[in-house]
Design an enzyme around this catalytic site. Sequence first.
Site, PDB file in Angstrom:
ATOM      1  N   GLN A 239       0.799  -1.255   0.336  1.00  0.00           N
ATOM      2  CA  GLN A 239       0.153   0.054  -0.237  1.00  0.00           C
ATOM      3  C   GLN A 239       0.416   1.433  -0.060  1.00  0.00           C
ATOM      4  O   GLN A 239       1.662   1.313   0.513  1.00  0.00           O
ATOM      5  CB  GLN A 239      -0.776  -0.101   0.856  1.00  0.00           C
ATOM      6  CG  GLN A 239      -1.631   0.970   1.543  1.00  0.00           C
ATOM      7  CD  GLN A 239      -2.367   0.790   2.437  1.00  0.00           C
ATOM      8  OE1 GLN A 239      -2.658   0.023   3.332  1.00  0.00           O
ATOM      9  NE2 GLN A 239      -3.410   1.325   3.256  1.00  0.00           N
TER      10      GLN A 239
ATOM     11  N   SER B 133       3.989  -1.005   4.100  1.00  0.00           N
ATOM     12  CA  SER B 133       4.167  -1.991   4.470  1.00  0.00           C
ATOM     13  C   SER B 133       4.099  -2.907   3.091  1.00  0.00           C
ATOM     14  O   SER B 133       3.670  -2.854   2.475  1.00  0.00           O
ATOM     15  CB  SER B 133       3.005  -2.680   5.196  1.00  0.00           C
ATOM     16  OG  SER B 133       3.102  -1.532   6.367  1.00  0.00           O
TER      17      SER B 133
ATOM     18  N   GLU C 199     -10.843  -2.010   5.501  1.00  0.00           N
ATOM     19  CA  GLU C 199      -9.677  -2.555   6.479  1.00  0.00           C
ATOM     20  C   GLU C 199      -9.783  -2.197   7.371  1.00  0.00           C
ATOM     21  O   GLU C 199      -9.915  -2.988   8.514  1.00  0.00           O
ATOM     22  CB  GLU C 199      -8.846  -1.274   6.755  1.00  0.00           C
ATOM     23  CG  GLU C 199      -7.127  -1.236   7.098  1.00  0.00           C
ATOM     24  CD  GLU C 199      -5.635  -0.186   6.233  1.00  0.00           C
ATOM     25  OE1 GLU C 199      -4.567  -0.682   6.954  1.00  0.00           O
ATOM     26  OE2 GLU C 199      -6.236   0.469   5.746  1.00  0.00           O
TER      27      GLU C 199
ATOM     28  N   SER D 136      -4.836   6.502  12.230  1.00  0.00           N
ATOM     29  CA  SER D 136      -4.742   6.285  14.104  1.00  0.00           C
ATOM     30  C   SER D 136      -6.006   6.618  14.732  1.00  0.00           C
ATOM     31  O   SER D 136      -6.518   6.482  14.474  1.00  0.00           O
ATOM     32  CB  SER D 136      -3.714   7.467  14.258  1.00  0.00           C
ATOM     33  OG  SER D 136      -4.400   9.225  14.637  1.00  0.00           O
TER      34      SER D 136
ATOM     35  N   GLU E  64      -6.124   8.377  16.936  1.00  0.00           N
ATOM     36  CA  GLU E  64      -7.322   9.322  17.313  1.00  0.00           C
ATOM     37  C   GLU E  64      -8.307  10.146  15.955  1.00  0.00           C
ATOM     38  O   GLU E  64      -8.469  10.694  16.236  1.00  0.00           O
ATOM     39  CB  GLU E  64      -5.384  10.356  17.723  1.00  0.00           C
ATOM     40  CG  GLU E  64      -5.069  10.457  18.763  1.00  0.00           C
ATOM     41  CD  GLU E  64      -4.354   9.426  19.060  1.00  0.00           C
ATOM     42  OE1 GLU E  64      -3.974   9.022  17.975  1.00  0.00           O
ATOM     43  OE2 GLU E  64      -4.126   9.848  20.105  1.00  0.00           O
TER      44      GLU E  64
END
Lengths: 343, 384
Positions: B126, B161, B243, B366, B368
């Site tokens: 990705q 990744s 995801e 994240s 957050e």
Amino acid sequence: MDFSLSEEQQMFAETARQLFADKSGADQWREQMRSGEARIEARWSAIAENGFTTLLLPENEGGLGLSELDFALVAEQAGYAALPDPLVESAGVAAPMLAQLAPGHDLLARPDASIAIQHPANAAVADADISAAIILHDAGTAYLARPDQVGLSRRESIDPFRRLFNVEWDKQQATELGRADWDLALDRGALFAAAQGLGIAQRCVDLAVAYAKERQQFGKPIGTYQAVKHHLASAQTAIEFVRPVVLAAAARIGDRDLVAQSLISHAKIVALEAADNAARAAIQVHGAMGYSWEVDVHLFLKRSLALTNSWGTPYFHRQRIAKRMATCPIGPSHTFDREPQNA
Amino acid sequence: MQLEYTPEQEAFRLEIRSWLEDHVPAEPLEHFDNSREGFEAHRDWERVLETGNWGMVTWPPEYGGRGLDLIQWLIFEEEYARARAPGRVSQNGIFLLGPTLIEFGTDEQKKRFLPPMASGQEIWAQAWSEPMAGSDLAGVRATAARDGDEYVLNGHKIWSSRAVFADWAFGLFREPGTERHAGMSLIFFPLDAPGVTVNPIKKINGHVGFAEILLENVRVPEFNRLGGEGEGWKICMATAGFERGLMLRSPARYQLAAAELAKLWERRKGDPSVDPALEDDVVRAFMNAEAYALSIYRTASMLIGGATIGPEASTNKIFWSELDIHLHRTALALLGPEAEFLSEPGAHDWIDDYIFALAGPIYAGSNEIQRNIIAERMLGLPRK
């Protein structure tokens, strides 16, 4: 495998939500607190007319013959509305026990008659004074008495709508019903306390969201600040992972095995934690207003506080889960198992 | 509500269980992020899976799948975890890009890209984040300039990744001169194309788990664009939904870890170095894993019934990433003074799994950012 609610179940829950929203709103609470009335008769009779008090009773006893899953959806809405009435314990725990021990009992034919229950897991008996009868516990045997046949002394709860009593009674003044299934009563009590916790948690988030949209500081709504958003997002996240557990526990309670008990205990622990966390987040978001009697959040905090240790403490419930973990297979593919010897 | 498997579902479980018993390598493979050998060993395993037609069971048969529903997918995942089968080196492709391709790709694109993705012949990375576009992904600066029926790609991608050893990447690029959410496209490029430089980045566990990708005048055909020109943001968000929502972290791995933790507790309880109160955390880890499984089963049932995944997918991502950390911290507490030691090959690698869990609240958006999404799109709090 189908983990979804039917349309009828969703409509039933919506009926309960509407009824409680109309009849158990902030104005009604305040009026009831001011007047000190034990029960608002108009609300209680509307609850009975909608069939909520006879939901779990078999059809041949004049009930709706529905399941614990259906009643859990009503109990969730009772939590959402901080319903003051004795619906959940009477219709969810006491009435089904009476129907099992004394089929055809004349109280079962009276949907507006509430029944209180004394259970060894609880410190006091809720709504004993306004009940038509109280189921009493003595060494595994159940007895039935009217409130005027026993001695009642009120114990004030922090929750202004919980009417709790110590009951002094004498077997001579009560009718013996026989050996009762107190474990099933505890499972039902715990399950429906969990369902109420789910409703309490969601109501606290909803109240805080509404306030955070309105309340302005530094020239904009406080709900724009991440510090406020993240409190409420965390509370909502917890709720999302309580609901499936409550639903699964309600669907499996009839199995009466360790797996079902573990699910009920799981639901009880996490639902009341979610409620407590959401209530405290809501108080924090409301600031000083949240600490005042003027804002309704405190009623939900107190209901959550009371239910957390009713129908089994978190420790009691954790031990049941630990027992399942130690004696039944766990891990992937075992989520929907029955306890091995019952399979 | 019917919380029991049908006889067909039980039969399917036994079918996959018996196939895995016959095929899962006896010795664990070297990690796919640590070396070319480990990576290729995992690609070989993907080829073995493909011989059983187990590459991606939910995809339509014409694209290398079995056309199965999400409940069957969960059963497959449970058996896969139970069998301790190798990690999916192809996960970026099969779990993220694949579902997005099925939703937005043309028939020709599906035919070209899905079968080699399912078989492990082409492994995907990705390429979304950039040095200046992390949580603020709309700040992407890499460009795709149109030149006839080709795109010329330039830019700097990072935290990709699998990119060190993978064959292809899917990235977010913008038309030169556009800003923020407009003008972006999702474009595929081969990682060995002229102009692509991949520099490995070591993770805190010492593995080369991710990489930066430098693109200098990399030419790809228009065919490599997924969805319409300028629709990249919308498609990227759909991929992010897969995801966070369902595919990336199926519950089985946490249930397996929770069951292992319970065994560790049985072994370690009573040891003078072990706090008896840790039983609460062991029970908690089990509850969390079960709650996640129940929630995913419920989501799967609702999707089968026609519902769609919305912003509540963000609650999943928060929940699994936090439960993973709690579970592994509990394991380390049970191990006590032994916790810091690197594991012997073949032993349960609690310390490395813990280090890996620490990435959970960061990647895939994240936590957050997830909390912002929940607050704004689920709860309706104002953006500003």
